[in-house]
Design a protein around this motif. Structure first.
Motif, PDB file in Angstrom:
ATOM      1  N   THR A 225      36.457  49.158  48.305  1.00  0.00           N
ATOM      2  CA  THR A 225      35.465  49.456  47.261  1.00  0.00           C
ATOM      3  C   THR A 225      34.041  49.197  47.763  1.00  0.00           C
ATOM      4  O   THR A 225      33.148  50.019  47.558  1.00  0.00           O
ATOM      5  CB  THR A 225      35.709  48.578  46.014  1.00  0.00           C
ATOM      6  OG1 THR A 225      35.931  47.243  46.439  1.00  0.00           O
ATOM      7  CG2 THR A 225      36.881  49.079  45.198  1.00  0.00           C
TER       8      THR A 225
ATOM      9  N   ARG B 130      41.102  42.602  32.088  1.00  0.00           N
ATOM     10  CA  ARG B 130      41.426  43.039  33.448  1.00  0.00           C
ATOM     11  C   ARG B 130      40.181  43.422  34.243  1.00  0.00           C
ATOM     12  O   ARG B 130      40.263  44.173  35.214  1.00  0.00           O
ATOM     13  CB  ARG B 130      42.423  44.199  33.410  1.00  0.00           C
ATOM     14  CG  ARG B 130      43.733  43.856  32.735  1.00  0.00           C
ATOM     15  CD  ARG B 130      44.449  42.694  33.402  1.00  0.00           C
ATOM     16  NE  ARG B 130      44.970  43.002  34.720  1.00  0.00           N
ATOM     17  CZ  ARG B 130      46.191  43.457  34.952  1.00  0.00           C
ATOM     18  NH1 ARG B 130      47.011  43.659  33.948  1.00  0.00           N
ATOM     19  NH2 ARG B 130      46.595  43.691  36.180  1.00  0.00           N
TER      20      ARG B 130
ATOM     21  N   MET C 273      44.190  41.751  46.635  1.00  0.00           N
ATOM     22  CA  MET C 273      42.845  41.163  46.437  1.00  0.00           C
ATOM     23  C   MET C 273      41.929  41.561  47.606  1.00  0.00           C
ATOM     24  O   MET C 273      40.819  42.031  47.407  1.00  0.00           O
ATOM     25  CB  MET C 273      42.979  39.630  46.364  1.00  0.00           C
ATOM     26  CG  MET C 273      41.697  38.901  46.054  1.00  0.00           C
ATOM     27  SD  MET C 273      41.308  38.962  44.295  1.00  0.00           S
ATOM     28  CE  MET C 273      40.290  37.541  44.108  1.00  0.00           C
TER      29      MET C 273
ATOM     30  N   CYS D 248      37.235  43.395  36.928  1.00  0.00           N
ATOM     31  CA  CYS D 248      37.319  43.048  38.352  1.00  0.00           C
ATOM     32  C   CYS D 248      36.885  41.588  38.580  1.00  0.00           C
ATOM     33  O   CYS D 248      35.748  41.224  38.278  1.00  0.00           O
ATOM     34  CB  CYS D 248      36.394  43.977  39.145  1.00  0.00           C
ATOM     35  SG  CYS D 248      36.225  43.506  40.874  1.00  0.00           S
ATOM     36  N   PRO D 249      37.784  40.753  39.143  1.00  0.00           N
ATOM     37  CA  PRO D 249      37.417  39.349  39.374  1.00  0.00           C
ATOM     38  C   PRO D 249      36.460  39.175  40.557  1.00  0.00           C
ATOM     39  O   PRO D 249      35.882  38.115  40.737  1.00  0.00           O
ATOM     40  CB  PRO D 249      38.763  38.677  39.648  1.00  0.00           C
ATOM     41  CG  PRO D 249      39.624  39.774  40.190  1.00  0.00           C
ATOM     42  CD  PRO D 249      39.164  41.050  39.553  1.00  0.00           C
TER      43      PRO D 249
ATOM     44  N   GLY E 282      38.931  44.408  47.550  1.00  0.00           N
ATOM     45  CA  GLY E 282      37.590  43.922  47.831  1.00  0.00           C
ATOM     46  C   GLY E 282      36.941  44.527  49.061  1.00  0.00           C
ATOM     47  O   GLY E 282      35.758  44.329  49.290  1.00  0.00           O
TER      48      GLY E 282
ATOM     49  N   PRO F  92      31.518  49.879  35.798  1.00  0.00           N
ATOM     50  CA  PRO F  92      32.208  50.305  37.023  1.00  0.00           C
ATOM     51  C   PRO F  92      33.164  49.258  37.571  1.00  0.00           C
ATOM     52  O   PRO F  92      33.900  49.524  38.519  1.00  0.00           O
ATOM     53  CB  PRO F  92      31.052  50.544  38.005  1.00  0.00           C
ATOM     54  CG  PRO F  92      29.950  49.666  37.515  1.00  0.00           C
ATOM     55  CD  PRO F  92      30.084  49.601  36.030  1.00  0.00           C
ATOM     56  N   PHE F  93      33.156  48.049  36.969  1.00  0.00           N
ATOM     57  CA  PHE F  93      34.115  47.017  37.363  1.00  0.00           C
ATOM     58  C   PHE F  93      35.143  46.783  36.263  1.00  0.00           C
ATOM     59  O   PHE F  93      35.881  45.803  36.296  1.00  0.00           O
ATOM     60  CB  PHE F  93      33.389  45.696  37.656  1.00  0.00           C
ATOM     61  CG  PHE F  93      32.373  45.801  38.776  1.00  0.00           C
ATOM     62  CD1 PHE F  93      32.772  45.757  40.105  1.00  0.00           C
ATOM     63  CD2 PHE F  93      31.028  45.946  38.499  1.00  0.00           C
ATOM     64  CE1 PHE F  93      31.854  45.851  41.136  1.00  0.00           C
ATOM     65  CE2 PHE F  93      30.093  46.048  39.516  1.00  0.00           C
ATOM     66  CZ  PHE F  93      30.513  45.997  40.844  1.00  0.00           C
TER      67      PHE F  93
ATOM     68  N   LEU G  91      39.757  53.282  34.792  1.00  0.00           N
ATOM     69  CA  LEU G  91      39.981  51.861  34.486  1.00  0.00           C
ATOM     70  C   LEU G  91      41.328  51.678  33.793  1.00  0.00           C
ATOM     71  O   LEU G  91      41.906  52.638  33.274  1.00  0.00           O
ATOM     72  CB  LEU G  91      38.879  51.332  33.568  1.00  0.00           C
ATOM     73  CG  LEU G  91      37.449  51.542  34.052  1.00  0.00           C
ATOM     74  CD1 LEU G  91      36.480  50.959  33.036  1.00  0.00           C
ATOM     75  CD2 LEU G  91      37.232  50.912  35.420  1.00  0.00           C
ATOM     76  N   SER G  92      41.750  50.417  33.794  1.00  0.00           N
ATOM     77  CA  SER G  92      43.033  50.061  33.173  1.00  0.00           C
ATOM     78  C   SER G  92      44.109  51.011  33.670  1.00  0.00           C
ATOM     79  O   SER G  92      44.840  51.626  32.894  1.00  0.00           O
ATOM     80  CB  SER G  92      42.931  50.124  31.647  1.00  0.00           C
ATOM     81  OG  SER G  92      41.943  49.250  31.211  1.00  0.00           O
TER      82      SER G  92
HETATM   83  C1  HEM Z   1      31.597  47.220  44.648  1.00  0.00           C
HETATM   84  C2  HEM Z   1      32.739  46.595  44.721  1.00  0.00           C
HETATM   85  C3  HEM Z   1      33.868  46.676  43.717  1.00  0.00           C
HETATM   86  C4  HEM Z   1      34.129  47.609  42.733  1.00  0.00           C
HETATM   87  C5  HEM Z   1      33.327  48.845  42.370  1.00  0.00           C
HETATM   88  C6  HEM Z   1      35.339  47.173  42.053  1.00  0.00           C
HETATM   89  C7  HEM Z   1      35.913  47.838  40.973  1.00  0.00           C
HETATM   90  C8  HEM Z   1      37.073  47.430  40.355  1.00  0.00           C
HETATM   91  C9  HEM Z   1      37.675  48.114  39.243  1.00  0.00           C
HETATM   92  C10 HEM Z   1      37.140  49.365  38.567  1.00  0.00           C
HETATM   93  C11 HEM Z   1      38.808  47.443  38.908  1.00  0.00           C
HETATM   94  C12 HEM Z   1      39.828  47.819  37.813  1.00  0.00           C
HETATM   95  C13 HEM Z   1      39.409  47.297  36.445  1.00  0.00           C
HETATM   96  C14 HEM Z   1      40.326  47.874  35.364  1.00  0.00           C
HETATM   97  O1  HEM Z   1      41.412  48.347  35.669  1.00  0.00           O
HETATM   98  O2  HEM Z   1      39.932  47.861  34.205  1.00  0.00           O
HETATM   99  C15 HEM Z   1      38.935  46.331  39.826  1.00  0.00           C
HETATM  100  C16 HEM Z   1      39.974  45.422  39.817  1.00  0.00           C
HETATM  101  C17 HEM Z   1      40.135  44.438  40.741  1.00  0.00           C
HETATM  102  N1  HEM Z   1      39.235  44.071  41.720  1.00  0.00           N
HETATM  103 FE1  HEM Z   1      37.459  44.963  42.102  1.00  0.00          FE
HETATM  104  N2  HEM Z   1      35.788  46.025  42.637  1.00  0.00           N
HETATM  105  C18 HEM Z   1      34.927  45.682  43.648  1.00  0.00           C
HETATM  106  C19 HEM Z   1      34.996  44.560  44.462  1.00  0.00           C
HETATM  107  C20 HEM Z   1      36.023  43.656  44.473  1.00  0.00           C
HETATM  108  C21 HEM Z   1      36.099  42.496  45.328  1.00  0.00           C
HETATM  109  C22 HEM Z   1      35.008  42.075  46.334  1.00  0.00           C
HETATM  110  C23 HEM Z   1      37.306  41.884  45.067  1.00  0.00           C
HETATM  111  C24 HEM Z   1      37.914  40.642  45.658  1.00  0.00           C
HETATM  112  C25 HEM Z   1      37.288  39.784  46.424  1.00  0.00           C
HETATM  113  C26 HEM Z   1      37.959  42.658  44.033  1.00  0.00           C
HETATM  114  C27 HEM Z   1      39.192  42.368  43.494  1.00  0.00           C
HETATM  115  C28 HEM Z   1      39.775  43.026  42.431  1.00  0.00           C
HETATM  116  C29 HEM Z   1      41.104  42.709  41.889  1.00  0.00           C
HETATM  117  C30 HEM Z   1      42.068  41.617  42.382  1.00  0.00           C
HETATM  118  C31 HEM Z   1      41.321  43.585  40.821  1.00  0.00           C
HETATM  119  C32 HEM Z   1      42.553  43.667  39.902  1.00  0.00           C
HETATM  120  C33 HEM Z   1      42.293  42.821  38.638  1.00  0.00           C
HETATM  121  C34 HEM Z   1      43.430  42.930  37.604  1.00  0.00           C
HETATM  122  O3  HEM Z   1      44.136  43.939  37.573  1.00  0.00           O
HETATM  123  O4  HEM Z   1      43.586  42.003  36.810  1.00  0.00           O
HETATM  124  N3  HEM Z   1      37.160  43.709  43.696  1.00  0.00           N
HETATM  125  N4  HEM Z   1      37.860  46.330  40.675  1.00  0.00           N
END
Ligand code: HEM
Length: 203
Positions: free
Chosen positions: A8, A142, A1, A144-145, A5, A136-137, A72-73
């Motif tokens: 990225t 799944r 996590m 991005c939380p 966070g 992009p998230f 993604l995924s």
């Molecule tokens: C600009 C900032 C960020 C970008 C571009 C981003 C992007 C992403 C992407 C593309 C995924 C994968 C989604 C998928 O597989 O379909 C993801 C998953 C995740 N992100 Fe972010 N993220 C960002 C910020 C953050 C922050 C600030 C946190 C935590 C405080 C975070 C925690 C997570 C977690 C725990 C996952 C895995 C979720 C899962 O597999 O169920 N991300 N993020």
């Protein structure tokens, strides 16, 4: 996590700052927007961000051209034969969604290689996962939380960096990409920061 966070957010900010030094007219337009709203006597606050639409468009355009999480995924395994439209995905296939390809697709985006934040002033596209042209998230279960926190951090940092300093390239900007866990700049950005206002740090 914590890892997802931090890298990225830092990587996205580096891409955005690269674009700011490459496109000084975009940088100047964002600074003008911030100056008009905030002036020169205080720092930008979180509460200012909703009133900075051009700044938000810059972040969206950077997320479109340089999505830090382009696939993604990540590595989902089909455990049985499945049809996606007319396409058969056989059991045992590892699949992922190439968001980078979608955000550069000329059938979806006019002039897809151009850095043009104005496109998002003309059409309000959500980046939160409801519009699959720009997710992009990720999207769905799944998604991005941390997306709201990530966006809030990037918006505030960018606004403060642009408000306080004018940014100039120290070396030619190289936009080559390098895919590690996130999509990073292959060559680190190097730039000069010229102070614009002398606002005391918040106590
Ligand atoms: C600009 C900032 C960020 C970008 C571009 C981003 C992007 C992403 C992407 C593309 C995924 C994968 C989604 C998928 O597989 O379909 C993801 C998953 C995740 N992100 Fe972010 N993220 C960002 C910020 C953050 C922050 C600030 C946190 C935590 C405080 C975070 C925690 C997570 C977690 C725990 C996952 C895995 C979720 C899962 O597999 O169920 N991300 N993020």
């Amino acid at each position: 996590m914590i890892f997802r966070g931090t890298d990225t957010v830092a990587i996205l900010l580096e891409w955005i700052m690269a674009r700011m030094v490459l496109h000084p007219h975009v940088q100047a337009k964002a600074q003008q927007e911030i100056d008009t709203l905030v002036g020169s006597g205080r720092h930008v606050q979180d509460s200012d961000i909703p009133n900075l639409p051009y700044l938000q468009s810059i972040v969206k355009e950077a997320l479109r051209l340089h999505p830090p999480g382009p696939l993604l995924s990540w590595a989902r395994l089909a455990i049985r034969d499945v049809h996606v439209g007319k396409l058969l995905v056989p059991a045992g296939t590892t699949a992922m969604v190439n968001m980078w390809a979608i955000t550069h697709d000329p059938s979806l985006w006019k002039d897809p290689w151009a850095f043009n934040p104005d496109r998002f002033l003309e059409e309000d596209v959500s980046v939160m996962g409801s519009d699959l042209r720009l997710a992009p998230f990720g999207a769905g279960r799944r998604v991005c939380p941390g997306r709201a926190m990530g966006l809030a951090t990037v918006h505030l940092w960018l606004a403060r960096l642009l408000h306080q300093f004018k940014w100039l390239p120290a070396h030619p900007v190289d936009l080559s990409e390098c895919l590690r866990l996130s999509l990073e700049m292959k060559k680190a950005l190097s730039c000069y920061a010229v102070r614009r206002y002398d606002i005391p740090l918040p106590t």
